[in-house]
Design a protein around this motif. Sequence first.
Motif, PDB file in Angstrom:
ATOM      1  N   GLU A 288       0.817  -1.211   0.000  1.00 25.80           N
ATOM      2  CA  GLU A 288       0.000   0.000   0.000  1.00 25.80           C
ATOM      3  C   GLU A 288       0.854   1.265   0.000  1.00 25.80           C
ATOM      4  OE1 GLU A 288      -2.445  -0.380   3.393  1.00 25.80           O
ATOM      5  OE2 GLU A 288      -3.647  -2.036   2.597  1.00 25.80           O
ATOM      6  N   LEU A 289       1.999   1.210   0.655  1.00 22.07           N
ATOM      7  CA  LEU A 289       2.863   2.390   0.733  1.00 22.07           C
ATOM      8  C   LEU A 289       3.796   2.510  -0.455  1.00 22.07           C
ATOM      9  CD1 LEU A 289       3.858   2.204   4.521  1.00 22.07           C
ATOM     10  CD2 LEU A 289       2.026   3.547   3.482  1.00 22.07           C
ATOM     11  N   ASP A 290       4.161   1.384  -1.076  1.00 20.43           N
ATOM     12  CA  ASP A 290       5.113   1.378  -2.186  1.00 20.43           C
ATOM     13  C   ASP A 290       4.382   1.783  -3.461  1.00 20.43           C
ATOM     14  OD1 ASP A 290       7.308   1.035  -3.783  1.00 20.43           O
ATOM     15  OD2 ASP A 290       7.237  -1.158  -3.776  1.00 20.43           O
ATOM     16  N   SER A 291       4.255   3.084  -3.682  1.00 17.01           N
ATOM     17  CA  SER A 291       3.430   3.585  -4.785  1.00 17.01           C
ATOM     18  C   SER A 291       3.996   3.216  -6.148  1.00 17.01           C
ATOM     19  CB  SER A 291       3.289   5.110  -4.677  1.00 17.01           C
ATOM     20  OG  SER A 291       4.570   5.720  -4.617  1.00 17.01           O
ATOM     21  N   ASP A 292       5.322   3.206  -6.312  1.00 14.63           N
ATOM     22  CA  ASP A 292       5.907   2.864  -7.609  1.00 14.63           C
ATOM     23  C   ASP A 292       6.286   1.392  -7.700  1.00 14.63           C
ATOM     24  OD1 ASP A 292       7.913   2.934  -5.782  1.00 14.63           O
ATOM     25  OD2 ASP A 292       9.202   4.329  -6.887  1.00 14.63           O
ATOM     26  N   ASP A 301       6.479   8.182   1.516  1.00 14.57           N
ATOM     27  CA  ASP A 301       5.633   6.983   1.516  1.00 14.57           C
ATOM     28  C   ASP A 301       5.383   6.492   2.938  1.00 14.57           C
ATOM     29  OD1 ASP A 301       5.521   6.986  -1.258  1.00 14.57           O
ATOM     30  OD2 ASP A 301       7.293   5.710  -1.468  1.00 14.57           O
ATOM     31  N   LEU A 302       6.441   6.434   3.736  1.00  9.36           N
ATOM     32  CA  LEU A 302       6.300   5.920   5.097  1.00  9.36           C
ATOM     33  C   LEU A 302       5.429   6.835   5.952  1.00  9.36           C
ATOM     34  CD1 LEU A 302       7.149   3.649   7.010  1.00  9.36           C
ATOM     35  CD2 LEU A 302       9.096   5.054   7.703  1.00  9.36           C
ATOM     36  N   SER A 303       5.469   8.119   5.681  1.00  9.73           N
ATOM     37  CA  SER A 303       4.653   9.051   6.472  1.00  9.73           C
ATOM     38  C   SER A 303       3.161   8.817   6.260  1.00  9.73           C
ATOM     39  CB  SER A 303       5.015  10.493   6.123  1.00  9.73           C
ATOM     40  OG  SER A 303       4.695  10.777   4.770  1.00  9.73           O
ATOM     41  N   ARG A 304       2.787   8.151   5.161  1.00  8.69           N
ATOM     42  CA  ARG A 304       1.370   7.885   4.902  1.00  8.69           C
ATOM     43  C   ARG A 304       0.853   6.682   5.681  1.00  8.69           C
ATOM     44  NH1 ARG A 304       0.343   5.967   0.400  1.00  8.69           N
ATOM     45  NH2 ARG A 304       2.364   5.702  -0.613  1.00  8.69           N
ATOM     46  N   LYS A 520      -0.378  -8.554  -8.146  1.00  4.11           N
ATOM     47  CA  LYS A 520       0.479  -7.485  -7.656  1.00  4.11           C
ATOM     48  C   LYS A 520       1.942  -7.881  -7.755  1.00  4.11           C
ATOM     49  CE  LYS A 520      -3.009  -6.204  -4.241  1.00  4.11           C
ATOM     50  NZ  LYS A 520      -3.270  -6.027  -2.797  1.00  4.11           N
ATOM     51  N   SER A 521       2.246  -9.082  -7.250  1.00  2.76           N
ATOM     52  CA  SER A 521       3.649  -9.488  -7.198  1.00  2.76           C
ATOM     53  C   SER A 521       4.212  -9.770  -8.574  1.00  2.76           C
ATOM     54  CB  SER A 521       3.799 -10.730  -6.318  1.00  2.76           C
ATOM     55  OG  SER A 521       3.039 -11.786  -6.843  1.00  2.76           O
ATOM     56  N   GLY A 522       3.345 -10.098  -9.537  1.00  6.17           N
ATOM     57  CA  GLY A 522       3.851 -10.350 -10.881  1.00  6.17           C
ATOM     58  C   GLY A 522       4.521  -9.131 -11.474  1.00  6.17           C
ATOM     59  N   LYS A 523       4.036  -7.935 -11.110  1.00  9.69           N
ATOM     60  CA  LYS A 523       4.649  -6.709 -11.596  1.00  9.69           C
ATOM     61  C   LYS A 523       6.038  -6.513 -11.012  1.00  9.69           C
ATOM     62  CE  LYS A 523       0.111  -4.530 -11.932  1.00  9.69           C
ATOM     63  NZ  LYS A 523      -0.737  -3.412 -11.463  1.00  9.69           N
TER      64      LYS A 523
END
Length: 530
Positions: A288-292, A301-304, A520-523
Motif C-alpha cells: 500500500e505504501l510502495d506507490s511505484d 511513503d512511510l509518512s502515509r 500485484k507481485s507479478g509486476k
Amino acid sequence: MMIKETSLRRDPDLRGELAFLARGCDFVLPSRFKKRLKSFQQAQIQSKPEKKPGTTLSPPATVPSSPGPVSPAPHVNNVVSAPLSKNIPQFYFPEGLPESCSNHEQIISRIEAAFMDIEDQKADIYEMGKIAKACGCPLYWKAPMFRAAGGERTGFVSGQSFIAMWRKLLINHHDDASKFICLLAKPSCSSLEQEDFVPLLQDVVDTHPGLTFLKDAPEFHSRYITTVIQRIFYTVNRSWSGKITSTEIRKSNFLQTLALLEEEEDINQITDYFSYEHFYVIYCKFWELDSDHDLYISQADLSRYNDQASSNRIIERIFSGAVTRGKTVQKEGRMSYADFVWFLISEEDKRNPTSIEYWFRCMDVDGDGVLSMYELEYFYEEQCERMEAMGIEPLPFHDLLCQMLDLVKPARDGKITLRDLKRCRMAHIFYDTFFNLEKYLDHEQRDPFAVQKDAENDGPEPSDWDRFAAEEYETLVAEESAQAQLQEGSFEDYETEESAPLSEIGKKDNKTITSSFSEKSGKLQSVDEE
C-alpha cells in the motif's frame, strides 16, 4: 618503596603479602605500606620457635649502610612454599556443556542403519528427514545437514561422508544451539548471518504442508523467506550486531519453534516467525505504501502509514540510519522491505523489548544513551502543532513532563534511560505520547486504572503484534473476497455473504488470496530479477 634488605626480598611470605597488598588497591600509600610491613614482621617474630639450649645463633647477615633505621630481619624459611592456588572448575562452555556419559556410538549406529535402508546408501534432500530423526534432531534440520555434508555439490550425501561429518560435530559441539550454528554457518564462522537461513527456510516453503499453496506462486517464496529472516533477527539478535551467536540462540525460543513445524500442519498456528498470515499482513501494508512498486519506500511513503499517525520528526530519525542497516536509507533516502518489517512490528507492539530499543534509538538524537528533557520537548513540539491544527488544546510541556516522569520513574532526575523504560512497563504509552498522535489520544481517553491493570497482567495473553496481525488479516481477507466476487459479477452473492462473520470468511482457502495477490507481485518479478 624499595626494600634493600636481601632477606626481606627473598622471603616468599613477605612477597606474597606485598602482592596481596598491591591487588587490594590501585595506589599503595607509603604509610600504609610501612604499617602493613611492621605488623607482618611482628607476626613473624611471634611465630618464631624458641631457641633450644646448646644451639648457637647464626651470624647476622651483613646489612648495607642505609640512611634510615633498619628493622630486625624476620625468620627466613629454608623451603620456599608454592603459591596457594585454588582449583576452579571450568564454568564457560561456548560449545555447550559436555555430557558425562556420551552415547555417540549408539547415534552413529542408528545413522548407519538409516542409510542401509536407502538405495546405494546415498540420501537426497527428501530422504534426509530420516537421517535427521536418526540423529535425534528435528525434521527441518535436514536441509542444513544436507549442505554441511556436501550434498549441495553432488545432489546426494553418502553414508560414509555424513557419518564422518556428524562424528566430528558430536565431538566438538555438545548442545543443540552449537550444533545448529555449526551446520548452518559458513566454514570457520561461529555466528549466523541473514543469508545463512535461506536454505533452511526454502526447504520449509517447499515441504511444509501448511505452505503447499505457495507452489503455484513462486514469486512469493523470496518475500516470505525475507519476512521470516527479519522476524528471526528482530527477536533473537538481541545485540543488534546482525550476527546471531549460540548464546542468543540458547536464550531464544527459535529452536523450539522450529521443532514445532514438524508437529503442526497449520503454519498459521505458529505465530512466532513462520506464520503466513503475519507475512501477508506485513507485505500488504508495504504494498500500500510502495506507490511505484520498486520494493523501496521513501520518507513520504512511510509518512502515509496509518493515515500519517507518526510524526515527521520520528520518521526523519528512522531514515537517518539510527535503526536501519546499510547505506541505502541514508544515501538514497529509501527504505527496503526488510527494514519495513522492523518498523511495522516496532510500531504495532511497543511493549516488545526490541521495539523499546528501536524507538529509544530514534528518540536519542544526540546518541548519549539517555533521553534528555530537550529531546522530549523536541518531539512533543510537533505533537502540539498537530493537536492545535485539529482544534485540540495540548497539555503544556511542563505538565506533560511531570506525568511522564511519574510514569517512568527514572533512576536519575531529568534523564530517562533504556533501563528505565524497560523497567516501568509503560514504554508504549511513553513513546506514543511523543510521536504517534492517534494512539496518544486513544491512551488519553482510556481509563487509567485499566491501563495499570494491563501493565500488571503477566498472563499468557497474545502480544500487541499478534492481536494487530489477526485483526488486519481478517480485514484484508474480507476485502480480497469482496473484490474477487465483484470481479466475477456475483454482487448479489456478496450481499448475502456480507452478513457472515469475518472469522468464517477468513477461513477460506488461501488460494483466493494468493491468486489475487499474484497479480500485484507479478509486476515486481522484474525488479527481483534485477
